[in-house]
Structures are given as structure tokens and as C-alpha cells.
Enzyme design. Structure first.
Site, PDB file in Angstrom:
ATOM      1  N   PRO A  86       0.814  -1.225   0.000  1.00 60.39           N
ATOM      2  CA  PRO A  86       0.000   0.000   0.000  1.00 60.39           C
ATOM      3  C   PRO A  86       0.849   1.279   0.000  1.00 60.39           C
ATOM      4  CG  PRO A  86      -0.334  -1.266   2.024  1.00 60.39           C
ATOM      5  CD  PRO A  86       0.537  -2.083   1.148  1.00 60.39           C
ATOM      6  N   GLU A 113       0.937  -8.564   7.900  1.00 62.16           N
ATOM      7  CA  GLU A 113       1.323  -7.832   9.113  1.00 62.16           C
ATOM      8  C   GLU A 113       2.592  -7.001   8.917  1.00 62.16           C
ATOM      9  OE1 GLU A 113       1.195 -11.064  11.847  1.00 62.16           O
ATOM     10  OE2 GLU A 113      -0.762 -10.460  12.619  1.00 62.16           O
ATOM     11  N   ARG A 150      -3.769  -8.689 -20.462  1.00 59.53           N
ATOM     12  CA  ARG A 150      -4.735  -8.338 -21.518  1.00 59.53           C
ATOM     13  C   ARG A 150      -4.185  -7.296 -22.499  1.00 59.53           C
ATOM     14  NH1 ARG A 150      -7.659  -3.934 -20.863  1.00 59.53           N
ATOM     15  NH2 ARG A 150      -9.597  -4.633 -21.835  1.00 59.53           N
ATOM     16  N   ASP A 164     -10.482   0.871 -24.387  1.00 60.52           N
ATOM     17  CA  ASP A 164     -10.688   0.807 -22.939  1.00 60.52           C
ATOM     18  C   ASP A 164     -10.922   2.168 -22.330  1.00 60.52           C
ATOM     19  OD1 ASP A 164     -10.183  -1.849 -22.742  1.00 60.52           O
ATOM     20  OD2 ASP A 164      -8.088  -1.624 -22.162  1.00 60.52           O
TER      21      ASP A 164
HETATM   22  N1  ADE Z   1      -0.862  -5.147   0.056  1.00 62.85           N
HETATM   23  C1  ADE Z   1      -1.779  -4.783   0.975  1.00 62.85           C
HETATM   24  N2  ADE Z   1      -2.558  -3.784   0.525  1.00 62.85           N
HETATM   25  C2  ADE Z   1      -2.115  -3.488  -0.731  1.00 62.85           C
HETATM   26  C3  ADE Z   1      -2.514  -2.543  -1.713  1.00 62.85           C
HETATM   27  N3  ADE Z   1      -3.505  -1.676  -1.515  1.00 62.85           N
HETATM   28  N4  ADE Z   1      -1.842  -2.539  -2.875  1.00 62.85           N
HETATM   29  C4  ADE Z   1      -0.808  -3.382  -3.084  1.00 62.85           C
HETATM   30  N5  ADE Z   1      -0.399  -4.294  -2.200  1.00 62.85           N
HETATM   31  C5  ADE Z   1      -1.039  -4.357  -1.029  1.00 62.85           C
END
Ligand code: ADE
Length: 240
Positions: A86, A113, A150, A164
């Protein structure tokens, strides 16, 4: 193209890779996808891959030595190594296009975690699929795989990916198929009549309208042609 996915949960990819367009692309040799179990690189007799965090705190942290060995054993100078997290750059169609041009893509799935910060030193890129936290990088890697495969030559009809949403910075125009009328709602007349010039203009205008109403941020990021400016002016007047 070769894709390798380093994960603690290889079974999670069976459904994604075993159906539809991705299955066909793999079977026809357009790309190969190899699933690599990070656990196989643990030297621990119980195959542990994580440990408690230095400084304390809840949960376990994926260890850097196990991931380092897994990466080293499965990559070459040609590999483009991407950590799913994230904290990475936010995934967009433009990044999918960038990744689709790589010879070998290696996707490394993080751990729910957390992982040892030093793992970041072993990758070329970090990608997030959005501002939310998943239990691991597997679903994110699945999203990247799908959107990249794709785009590969012959995976789908070229025109389909060129049309797209996002591929030219706009959302896609509305599509219809039979019946021409359903529960009182009719397919727009222009699409039924078959005048190609008018259909092209209708689609461009509706693409602009959708983008203007739903994702005005995309319009701000994109230069408009003279024709698009004119159509957008009409759309704005129509929505007043
Ligand atoms: N791992 C946990 N959440 C994630 C996300 N939003 N994007 C990529 N990998 C992740």
C-alpha cells in the site's frame, strides 16, 4: 512475456489464472506465469518466514533473508522486480502499459502484518492498487497480472484494449446490445442507424460526458483536441 509471482499463498492465483482470457493467453504461449512459494526459501526446519518485530508491537514481520533468497534464485538482470504494498505508487492504466513492455516481471507479494524494510532494497518498483489495506499482496498482484496480460499482443483484439476506459485518458462510452428496447429503455437511435461518422461523434461525446460527470480530474490531466473542446462545451450547456 514471463511473469513470476513470489507469494506465501500460490493457491490464491488458481482462479485468476485458470479462467477466461488469462487462461487462454497462458495456454497459447503469449505469456507464462510461474508461482514461487516464498516458504521454500526458509532455512528454518519449520519453514518459518516471519519473526517478531524489533522494538515490539503486534504481529509478525516477513523476514528479509527469506525474501532475498527467493528473489535471488528467481531473477536475472532482465527481471523487473515489483513489490506489492500500500506504500507503493498508485496503480494506473499507464503503469499497466509500462509493465506490459517488460520482458520479465517479478511480482513480490507482501505480508498482511508487514515486512522487513530492507526488502525494499531488493526491488525496482513498489505498487499499490489503491488506498486501502489488503491482507497481503496477492490480490494486488492478481490485478496487475490481469491488467498487464490483456495488453499483450494477441491476448485480446487490439481494438478492444485501445477502446478501454483510461487508455486515452477518458472513460469509455456507453455500450448496448440486443434487445433494442428493454423495460421501456431504448438503445440510442444513432447507434441503431449505422452512420459511422455520427456513431464516432456520439461515442466521443458520451465518453467526454461520462468523464466530465464522473471523473473531472481525468479531464484536467488531459489536453483536449478542438473537436473535444467543442463537444465538452455542448455537454456543459446540456447539463446546466
Ligand atoms: N498489500 C496490501 N494492501 C495493498 C494494496 N492496496 N496494494 C498493493 N499491495 C497491497
Amino acid at each position: 512475456m514471463k511473469i513470476k509471482i513470489l507469494t506465501l499463498f500460490p493457491n490464491m492465483f488458481e482462479g485468476i489464472l485458470g479462467e477466461s482470457i488469462l487462461k487462454r493467453a497462458i495456454e497459447s504461449g503469449i505469456c507464462s506465469v510461474e508461482l514461487i512459494d516464498i516458504r521454500a526459501y526458509s532455512l528454518d526446519k519449520h519453514h518459518h518466514v516471519d519473526d517478531t518485530p524489533y522494538g515490539g508491537g503486534a504481529g509478525m514481520v516477513l523476514a528479509c533473508d527469506v525474501v532475498d533468497r527467493a528473489i535471488a534464485a528467481n531473477t536475472t538482470d532482465k527481471s523487473y522486480k515489483v513489490l506489492m504494498t500500500p506504500q507503493g505508487r498508485t496503480y494506473k492504466q499507464a503503469i499497466a502499459k509500462e509493465l506490459a513492455s517488460k520482458e520479465e516481471l517479478v511480482l513480490i507479494c507482501g505480508h498482511y502484518e508487514g515486512f522487513d524494510e530492507r526488502i525494499r532494497d531488493y526491488v525496482d518498483d513498489e505498487i499499490s492498487i489503491g488506498d486501502y489495506v489488503l491482507t497481503g499482496g496477492e490480490l494486488a498482484a492478481g490485478v496487475v497480472c490481469d491488467s498487464v496480460i490483456r495488453l499483450l499482443d494477441h491476448a485480446i483484439r487490439k481494438e478492444s484494449s485501445e477502446e478501454d476506459s483510461f487508455s486515452d485518458g477518458l472513460l469509455e462510452y456507453p455500450q448496448y446490445t440486443r434487445p433494442v428496447e428493454y423495460k421501456g429503455v431504448c438503445v440510442p437511435e444513432v447507434l441503431v442507424n449505422g452512420n459511422h461518422k455520427l456513431i464516432r461523434e456520439y461515442r466521443l461525446k458520451e465518453s467526454l460526458r461520462k468523464t466530465y460527470l464522473r471523473r473531472p480530474d481525468l479531464l484536467e490531466a488531459r489536453a483536449l483536441t478542438g473537436e473535444e473542446e467543442k463537444l465538452l462545451k455542448e455537454i456543459k450547456e446540456e447539463s446546466e
